[in-house]
Enzyme design. Structure first.
Site, PDB file in Angstrom:
ATOM      1  N   LYS A  46       0.847  -1.194   0.000  1.00 11.33           N
ATOM      2  CA  LYS A  46       0.000   0.000   0.000  1.00 11.33           C
ATOM      3  C   LYS A  46       0.884   1.246   0.000  1.00 11.33           C
ATOM      4  O   LYS A  46       1.939   1.268   0.649  1.00 11.33           O
ATOM      5  CB  LYS A  46      -0.894  -0.016   1.248  1.00 11.33           C
ATOM      6  CG  LYS A  46      -1.966   1.069   1.273  1.00 11.33           C
ATOM      7  CD  LYS A  46      -2.865   0.910   2.519  1.00 11.33           C
ATOM      8  CE  LYS A  46      -3.960   1.964   2.575  1.00 11.33           C
ATOM      9  NZ  LYS A  46      -4.822   1.809   3.779  1.00 11.33           N
TER      10      LYS A  46
ATOM     11  N   SER B 258      -9.789   1.799   2.867  1.00 13.49           N
ATOM     12  CA  SER B 258      -8.914   2.596   2.034  1.00 13.49           C
ATOM     13  C   SER B 258      -7.859   1.804   1.258  1.00 13.49           C
ATOM     14  O   SER B 258      -7.271   2.319   0.315  1.00 13.49           O
ATOM     15  CB  SER B 258      -8.190   3.621   2.911  1.00 13.49           C
ATOM     16  OG  SER B 258      -7.283   2.968   3.787  1.00 13.49           O
TER      17      SER B 258
ATOM     18  N   SER C 191      -9.940  -0.570   6.959  1.00 11.65           N
ATOM     19  CA  SER C 191      -9.339  -0.368   5.640  1.00 11.65           C
ATOM     20  C   SER C 191      -8.664  -1.590   5.022  1.00 11.65           C
ATOM     21  O   SER C 191      -8.291  -1.557   3.852  1.00 11.65           O
ATOM     22  CB  SER C 191      -8.325   0.777   5.697  1.00 11.65           C
ATOM     23  OG  SER C 191      -8.989   2.005   5.786  1.00 11.65           O
TER      24      SER C 191
END
Lengths: 491, 477, 95
Positions: A79, A154, A178
């Protein structure tokens, strides 16, 4: 059979057995990315050059008979809020569009020690603030199951990359859901470990007391392998727990006879859509059938988690994001008349509206005269929620709830109301508030054949029980074998 | 004009003399090239986390114990949020409602009178970076070497009533911090500095006047003069019917004037909240007791001991113990030559004068304690006269050579050979019949003249006692 | 509205954010909705409940005072948008 569709465990075995070279594995995954990425847009940055360099080093080691680690040669995606030395780390924000860290996050060093190869950085909601990856200023990541829908957020890019088989596993971060929510939306395994199990050093902070890094994988076994690689005490993180290291693959036992699974009926009442409810009820039956004891439990304060979360998370975020001021790194506004103007223009132009909204809310709840009414009170309610879970775990081994109240929604569905978007996190947020481990695993398909995730929650640092229950559920259900169709996306 | 009472409280910032910064392993050393003592942590790069330096807690606790504070068994660190280019994280990690030390006091001496000044609290916090004005471009440059150097902030009660008291308080505090060896107290380098909160009110009035805060004073002179300036300004303002604004002020030491800063204090809302990245500090009785038991002898105790053990006057003892460096120097020299009064006289006399002229501290001088002790021994043994010794000391101070070498090289050994001295005395007596006549006529002053002539002949090396004895013998014969 | 436009202006100022009139309107509405949700907590009896600042019961996490090499200045300044003379450069700071 295509290499990219293997599990992490299988490809690692093949590399070790020299049935394939690491270069072949990389070639294959990058060619898969070439094919699928234009549709899914999961990555912000690909690190091809570095990946091939590392592949060469690892292959040489392997050929010399050295051990290259449990993840030796396996391509992993990261990420874009996890710091990678020398590789752009944007947090999907204009603010950091040109920022290249000069150090590695601890998890990156750990993954590399375990032999993994970082193949790219994945898309996300800006500064991890969002539930759909729509707040990204870099890309629009699509749900591989329906390109007209969001992948969740997210960590949407990390979920989509694993779901679309563009990485064997990935790292995400979970502050209020997330990891688990996009895992649910994309039908992969998403694990949010206990707060303190994984070092946060190098994770670009959103909400310090809630953030936790965790893996996405295609199977529970792969998630356990990833957890083995990244878990452990870190002297650089004050909040990192100093515990004996465990081998989480030992939890991969296909048996839950006698395990007590808690069902918080009082909490799962509102906002749940019929298809998710159906899948959840079916999951209860499955567990029963496998010999687990189902027990109704009460989490009376869990419903306050969302309010608690939005106070604590935004307060911490408002402080954590103060450093983006156009001075030492990142975006700087072009025209300014003085220092104050530089600050204001930089932050006004550099942050997107969701980030601004949260910074302002956080500033509000901490501002003079409001601290006690909001921040302090939220911390007190946090204590009540923690105690709720503590009591629940006196009665059960794990708790099962849906990961999200609905399946993945279409792009723009929540544009009109941020609050509605926040409600998507209702089932994931309590876990962060209480600092517990939670996992979302494929649990069926609902409306429009979209995936539904089932979430298990365990007591703090009881990842063993968590993984065992998740593994048993997975091994006795077919959902994880399905691959996304990548339909839609023409409009 | 009415009689006004001045109310002053001091916030003293002392940089702790740890090897490393508060939250990372970078050096705290002063004076390095800009931005060379920096890492991602102290420059607040995205994703970094702090880990507290153990020594910071130890040093701050010691400071609290030495100033009679209560040490908190439970304290925590908080974030103070504001934007400034010298603050990379846009928050300063400090302590808000649960500081490490609370409720102490210090006794100060002003004009022979003792006064007790209350200490509200001592907390730990990180220093900010340094801003340098670039005259060429007009921009401001940021040097982050000082970012996150550990500090303690010592907040006094508003018990101080004059510039002299403020200076005495600061001197006492400095002396204690030096004794504890927790701060190098180099005010010119900013490692010890203070903010002055000051208000005035007509004597008898109950409520305080509006206070101003003059920031960052880093010399005793600046503290003294800025306070005098601000007292005068506030009284004049009030007398003229003006209003005192609560404001932050700066002191221009060169121009000798204070001025209000343009940044508005009331716009600040620091939004303190507990630092989620750092753990609470929980101190055990055992930890605190252990530090307490091992505190070094404090200045006022040492002073008493000097008076008792070395039979020194209070005045001497006070000066010798006011700085640990001076006390150490004194003790070391005395250990060697065993003549406390002589060592004391030397330190308090010429030595201090010369140090002041050079603006250096005693430990920066080329003269070591051993050197001084040897010099004193030479006098005590009669090898040189006290007068010659002064000359020798000046050489020692300039060159750092030891006394013996200077005495030998320059041939300054005192003449104590009676035969040789007698010869010279006789010669001087023979050459000055008028002086002998004067002496015999009752003019004692003539002796002084003759001694002077003899000393001149011997280049000052003749032992003066012997000269006196022989001179009288010869004249009175 | 549980939060006024003036309050939103104030917190935007504290956050160093500029808002257009339109944005001010929008954020005032949205933040009010969220603050309304947050106000749910005011109904809970929290009398005597200890606030949780840390989810783990940690205390006294310290580092030894041992110096390690710092980073090269070049790296420290690598991402700075404006630099000069080994320093980060900003518009003139007026005191």
């Amino acid at each position: 059979m295509d290499l990219y569709s293997l599990t992490l465990a299988d490809v690692a075995k093949k590399i070790k057995a020299k049935e394939v070279s690491i270069k072949e594995v990389l070639d294959d995954i990058y060619s898969r990315i070439d094919t699928v990425e234009p549709k899914v847009e999961a990555y912000i940055t690909l690190t091809k050059e570095k990946a091939y360099e590392r592949a060469q080093v690892l292959q040489q080691k392997l050929d010399n008979g050295e051990d290259i680690g449990p993840l030796g040669g396996v391509p992993i995606a990261i990420k874009d809020n996890i710091s990678t030395e020398g590789v752009l780390t944007t947090c999907a924000s204009k603010m950091l569009e040109n920022y290249t860290p000069i150090y590695n996050a601890t998890v990156i060093n750990k993954l590399e020690e375990a032999g993994a190869i970082v193949i790219g950085k994945t898309n996300m909601d800006e500064f991890a603030m969002g539930s759909s990856t729509e707040t990204s200023k870099q890309k629009e990541t699509k749900n591989p199951w329906d390109l007209d829908r969001v992948p969740g957020g997210s960590s949407g890019g990390s979920a989509a990359a694993v779901s679309a088989q563009m990485a064997y596993a990935s790292l995400g971060s979970d502050t209020g859901g997330s990891i688990r929510q996009p895992a649910s939306y994309c039908s992969v395994v998403g694990l949010k470990p206990t707060y303190g199990l994984i070092s946060r050093f190098g994770l670009i902070a959103f909400a310090s007391s809630l953030d936790q890094i965790g893996p996405f994988a295609r199977t529970v076994e792969d998630a356990a392998l990833m957890l083995n690689a990244i878990a452990g005490h870190d002297e650089k993180d004050t909040t990192s727990a100093n515990l004996e290291e465990k081998d989480y693959t030992k939890a991969l036992v296909n048996d839950i006879k006698g395990k007590v699974v808690g069902i918080p009926t009082d909490f799962i009442r509102e906002g749940i859509s019929p298809d998710v409810k159906e899948a959840y009820d079916k999951a209860i039956e499955t567990l029963k059938g496998l010999g687990a004891e189902i027990k109704e439990i009460s989490l009376e304060y869990a419903k306050y988690s969302l309010a608690t979360y939005y106070i604590i998370a935004t307060a911490e975020a408002s402080s954590n994001l103060g450093r983006y001021d156009g001075i030492r790194y990142g975006y700087r506004a072009k025209d300014f008349k003085d220092l104050d103007d530089l600050y204001r223009k930089t932050r006004t132009e550099g942050f997107g509206s969701e980030v601004k909204r949260r910074i302002m809310l956080g500033t509000y709840v901490l501002s003079s005269g409001y601290y006690d009414a909001y921040y302090k009170r939220a911390q007190q309610v946090r204590t009540l929620i923690v105690n709720n879970f503590r009591k629940a775990f006196e009665e059960c081994d794990v708790i099962m709830i849906p990961t999200a109240p609905k399946v993945a929604f279409k792009f723009g569905a929540h544009d009109a109301s941020p609050l509605e978007m926040y409600l998507e996190d209702i089932y994931t947020v309590p876990v962060n508030i209480a600092g517990l481990p939670g996992i979302s695993i494929p649990g069926g398909f609902g409306e429009n054949n979209m995936p539904i995730g089932i979430q298990f929650i365990a007591n703090a640092f009881d990842e063993m029980n968590l993984l065992q229950v998740a593994y048993t559920f997975e091994q006795n259900t077919p959902y994880h074998n399905e691959v996304p169709t990548m339909r839609g996306g023409n409009n | 004009m009415k009689d006004y009472e001045v109310i002053i409280g001091l916030e003293v910032h002392a940089e702790l003399s740890t090897n490393t910064k508060m939250y990372c392993n970078c050096s705290t050393e002063f004076g390095a090239d800009p931005n060379t003592h920096c890492c991602p942590i102290c420059t607040g790069m995205p994703g970094v986390l702090p880990v507290l330096n153990k020594k910071v807690v130890e040093y701050a606790t010691k400071a609290g114990l030495a100033t009679n504070c209560e040490i908190s068994r439970f304290s925590k660190q908080d974030r103070k949020n504001y934007f400034y280019p010298d603050l990379p994280k846009a928050y300063q990690t400090s302590q808000y409602d649960l500081p490490l030390c609370i409720g102490g006091h210090l006794d100060i001496n002003v004009n022979g009178e003792q006064k007790r000044i209350g200490i509200t609290r001592i907390h730990i916090e990180e220093d900010a970076g340094k801003l340098i004005h670039d005259a060429y471009t007009g921009d401001t440059l940021v040097d982050m070497n000082r970012c996150a150097v550990p500090l303690i902030e010592i907040v006094s009660e508003p018990d101080i009533r004059s510039a002299d008291e403020a200076v005495a308080y600061m001197q006492t505090l400095k002396s204690i911090l030096e004794y504890l060896d927790v701060c190098d107290c180099k005010m010119q380098e900013g490692s010890l500095r203070c903010d002055v909160n000051l208000s005035v009110r007509p004597r008898g009035q109950k409520e305080f006047g509006t206070r101003t805060e003059t920031k960052n004073l880093n010399s005793f002179k600046a503290i003294h003069n800025s306070i005098e300036f601000e007292i005068k300004r506030q009284i004049e303002e009030v007398e003229n019917g003006g209003k005192i604004y609560q404001e932050t002020r700066r002191w221009d030491d060169a121009k000798g004037i204070g001025y209000a800063m343009r940044t508005k204090e009331d716009a600040h809302d620091y939004r303190y909240f507990p630092e989620p990245d750092l753990a609470p500090i929980v101190l055990s009785e055992e930890y605190i007791q252990n530090l307490k038991d091992n505190l070094p002898e404090m200045p006022h105790i040492k002073k008493e001991r000097y008076m008792k053990d070395f039979d020194l006057p209070e005045y001497d003892a006070d000066i010798l113990t006011s700085s640990i460096k001076t006390a150490k120097f004194f003790e070391e020299a005395n250990d060697i030559c065993n003549n406390p009064k002589a060592v004391s006289n030397w330190i308090m006399g010429d030595f201090t004068r010369m140090l002041n002229e050079k603006e250096i501290e005693i430990d920066e001088s080329k003269v070591t304690a051993q050197n001084l002790a040897e010099l004193i021994s030479l006098i005590d043994k009669g090898t040189i006269s006290s007068k010659i010794a002064k000359q020798v000391f000046e050489d020692m101070f300039e060159t750092g050579e030891n006394a013996k070498d200077i005495v030998e090289k320059k041939g300054l050994v005192q003449m104590s050979d009676e035969g040789a001295i007698k010869e010279i005395v006789q010669k001087v007596v023979d050459a000055n019949p008028q002086s002998i006549a004067d002496y015999k006529a009752g003019k004692d002053r003539a002796i002084g003249f003759l001694v002077g002539q003899i000393m001149k002949e011997t280049k000052g090396k003749a032992n003066p006692q012997i000269v006196n004895k022989l001179l009288l013998e010869i004249i009175n014969k | 509205m549980s939060i006024s436009k003036d309050e939103v202006k104030h917190i935007a100022n504290l956050s160093k954010l500029n808002l257009t009139d339109e944005e001010l309107e929008k954020y005032t509405n949205e933040l009010s909705d969220i603050v309304d949700m947050a106000n749910e907590l005011s109904n809970i009896d929290v009398e005597g409940v200890k606030p949780t600042a840390h989810i783990l019961d940690i205390q006294n996490v310290f580092r030894e005072d041992i110096q390690q090499p710092s980073y090269d200045r070049e790296l420290i300044l690598k991402n700075a948008p404006s630099k000069d003379a080994g320093c980060v450069s900003v518009p003139k700071v007026v005191e």
